[in-house]
Design a protein around this motif. Structure first.
Motif, PDB file in Angstrom:
ATOM      1  N   GLU A  27      51.526  26.870 -42.563  1.00 36.65           N
ATOM      2  CA  GLU A  27      50.410  26.607 -43.554  1.00 36.65           C
ATOM      3  C   GLU A  27      49.276  27.727 -43.572  1.00 36.65           C
ATOM      4  O   GLU A  27      49.162  28.275 -44.600  1.00 36.65           O
ATOM      5  CB  GLU A  27      49.621  25.468 -43.402  1.00 36.65           C
ATOM      6  CG  GLU A  27      48.889  25.059 -44.669  1.00 36.65           C
ATOM      7  CD  GLU A  27      48.269  23.758 -44.532  1.00 36.65           C
ATOM      8  OE1 GLU A  27      48.044  23.131 -45.441  1.00 36.65           O
ATOM      9  OE2 GLU A  27      48.303  22.930 -43.392  1.00 36.65           O
ATOM     10  N   GLU A  28      48.870  27.928 -42.340  1.00 44.00           N
ATOM     11  CA  GLU A  28      47.906  28.965 -42.261  1.00 44.00           C
ATOM     12  C   GLU A  28      48.434  30.487 -42.653  1.00 44.00           C
ATOM     13  O   GLU A  28      47.904  31.384 -43.508  1.00 44.00           O
ATOM     14  CB  GLU A  28      47.347  29.264 -40.681  1.00 44.00           C
ATOM     15  CG  GLU A  28      46.476  28.229 -40.420  1.00 44.00           C
ATOM     16  CD  GLU A  28      45.872  28.309 -39.039  1.00 44.00           C
ATOM     17  OE1 GLU A  28      46.061  29.484 -38.449  1.00 44.00           O
ATOM     18  OE2 GLU A  28      45.507  27.244 -38.527  1.00 44.00           O
ATOM     19  N   LEU A  29      49.771  30.708 -42.309  1.00 40.06           N
ATOM     20  CA  LEU A  29      50.058  31.951 -42.690  1.00 40.06           C
ATOM     21  C   LEU A  29      50.376  32.160 -44.188  1.00 40.06           C
ATOM     22  O   LEU A  29      50.566  32.966 -44.973  1.00 40.06           O
ATOM     23  CB  LEU A  29      51.721  32.238 -42.181  1.00 40.06           C
ATOM     24  CG  LEU A  29      51.505  32.447 -40.476  1.00 40.06           C
ATOM     25  CD1 LEU A  29      52.808  32.452 -39.864  1.00 40.06           C
ATOM     26  CD2 LEU A  29      51.070  33.650 -40.415  1.00 40.06           C
ATOM     27  N   VAL A  31      48.806  30.468 -46.606  1.00 38.14           N
ATOM     28  CA  VAL A  31      47.845  30.541 -47.419  1.00 38.14           C
ATOM     29  C   VAL A  31      47.172  31.996 -47.554  1.00 38.14           C
ATOM     30  O   VAL A  31      46.750  32.345 -48.605  1.00 38.14           O
ATOM     31  CB  VAL A  31      46.577  29.630 -46.793  1.00 38.14           C
ATOM     32  CG1 VAL A  31      45.169  29.789 -47.239  1.00 38.14           C
ATOM     33  CG2 VAL A  31      47.017  28.085 -46.784  1.00 38.14           C
ATOM     34  N   GLU A  32      47.491  32.596 -46.555  1.00 40.49           N
ATOM     35  CA  GLU A  32      47.148  34.024 -46.876  1.00 40.49           C
ATOM     36  C   GLU A  32      48.035  35.189 -47.721  1.00 40.49           C
ATOM     37  O   GLU A  32      47.584  35.880 -48.023  1.00 40.49           O
ATOM     38  CB  GLU A  32      47.095  34.801 -45.176  1.00 40.49           C
ATOM     39  CG  GLU A  32      46.159  34.384 -44.264  1.00 40.49           C
ATOM     40  CD  GLU A  32      46.304  34.634 -42.926  1.00 40.49           C
ATOM     41  OE1 GLU A  32      47.287  35.692 -42.492  1.00 40.49           O
ATOM     42  OE2 GLU A  32      45.668  34.071 -42.010  1.00 40.49           O
ATOM     43  N   LYS A  33      49.010  34.566 -47.818  1.00 42.23           N
ATOM     44  CA  LYS A  33      49.992  35.057 -48.951  1.00 42.23           C
ATOM     45  C   LYS A  33      50.277  34.571 -50.272  1.00 42.23           C
ATOM     46  O   LYS A  33      50.803  33.265 -50.576  1.00 42.23           O
ATOM     47  CB  LYS A  33      51.425  35.079 -48.324  1.00 42.23           C
ATOM     48  CG  LYS A  33      51.442  35.732 -46.820  1.00 42.23           C
ATOM     49  CD  LYS A  33      51.434  37.208 -46.903  1.00 42.23           C
ATOM     50  CE  LYS A  33      51.752  37.572 -45.367  1.00 42.23           C
ATOM     51  NZ  LYS A  33      51.744  39.208 -45.155  1.00 42.23           N
ATOM     52  N   PRO A  34      49.451  35.000 -51.250  1.00 39.38           N
ATOM     53  CA  PRO A  34      49.481  34.126 -52.706  1.00 39.38           C
ATOM     54  C   PRO A  34      50.882  34.135 -53.365  1.00 39.38           C
ATOM     55  O   PRO A  34      51.190  33.076 -53.911  1.00 39.38           O
ATOM     56  CB  PRO A  34      48.506  34.909 -53.488  1.00 39.38           C
ATOM     57  CG  PRO A  34      48.412  36.500 -52.630  1.00 39.38           C
ATOM     58  CD  PRO A  34      48.630  36.200 -51.494  1.00 39.38           C
ATOM     59  N   GLU A  37      52.638  30.586 -52.806  1.00 38.30           N
ATOM     60  CA  GLU A  37      51.900  29.485 -53.180  1.00 38.30           C
ATOM     61  C   GLU A  37      52.596  28.369 -53.551  1.00 38.30           C
ATOM     62  O   GLU A  37      52.383  27.023 -53.432  1.00 38.30           O
ATOM     63  CB  GLU A  37      50.917  29.956 -54.573  1.00 38.30           C
ATOM     64  CG  GLU A  37      50.209  28.698 -55.071  1.00 38.30           C
ATOM     65  CD  GLU A  37      49.255  29.444 -56.266  1.00 38.30           C
ATOM     66  OE1 GLU A  37      48.818  28.275 -57.002  1.00 38.30           O
ATOM     67  OE2 GLU A  37      49.019  30.621 -56.436  1.00 38.30           O
TER      68      GLU A  37
END
Length: 142
Positions: A27-29, A31-34, A37
């Motif tokens: 999830e953290e990874l 979230v950084e990549k739009p 989504e």
């Protein structure tokens, strides 16, 4: 439950914790990549679903610990002491009023005076202890 069943529950709980940690890392990874989504919502639903299985296993483990405490000691043969131990195993540290409410929900009746007396007895037998924090709270010593 037998020792083997306890081991199975503990192993399942460890595996679910590992899965939840990995899903959180994903999830953290994401979230950084739009561009991912759309995947994020599915991942969060998966994480939620796995979490639904984890909580009942932890509850079963806490209840099993309470059963072992009750079986290990010869003192709490009365229903109120058993209910106190079960309430503390399930809910964690509680004050006398909260313990009384839990015991009332299990038995239908319990007074704070009786709860206080049983807690003093259980504390003397090193089954429960007062914990630090706001007010006087009790927890199992397991």
């Amino acid at each position: 439950m037998s020792k083997k069943q306890d081991d199975v529950i503990a192993e399942l709980s460890k595996k679910l914790d590992l899965i939840l940690r990995r899903l959180s890392a994903l999830e953290e990874l994401i979230v950084e990549k739009p561009e991912y989504e759309g995947v994020l919502q599915s991942l969060r639903l998966t994480k939620f679903g796995v979490g639904l299985y984890d909580e009942p296993l932890k509850m079963a483990n806490r209840l099993r610990k309470a059963e072992r405490v009750i079986a290990r000691i010869d003192a709490p043969q009365d229903a109120i002491s058993r209910c106190i131990i079960q309430a503390l195993a399930v809910k964690g540290p509680l004050n006398i009023s909260a313990i009384a409410r839990q015991v009332q929900s299990m038995r239908g009746t319990a007074s704070r005076r009786i709860i206080r007396e049983r807690l003093k007895d259980l504390e003397g037998k090193k089954i429960v202890q007062q914990v630090a924090g706001f007010g006087k709270k009790y927890a199992l010593t397991m």
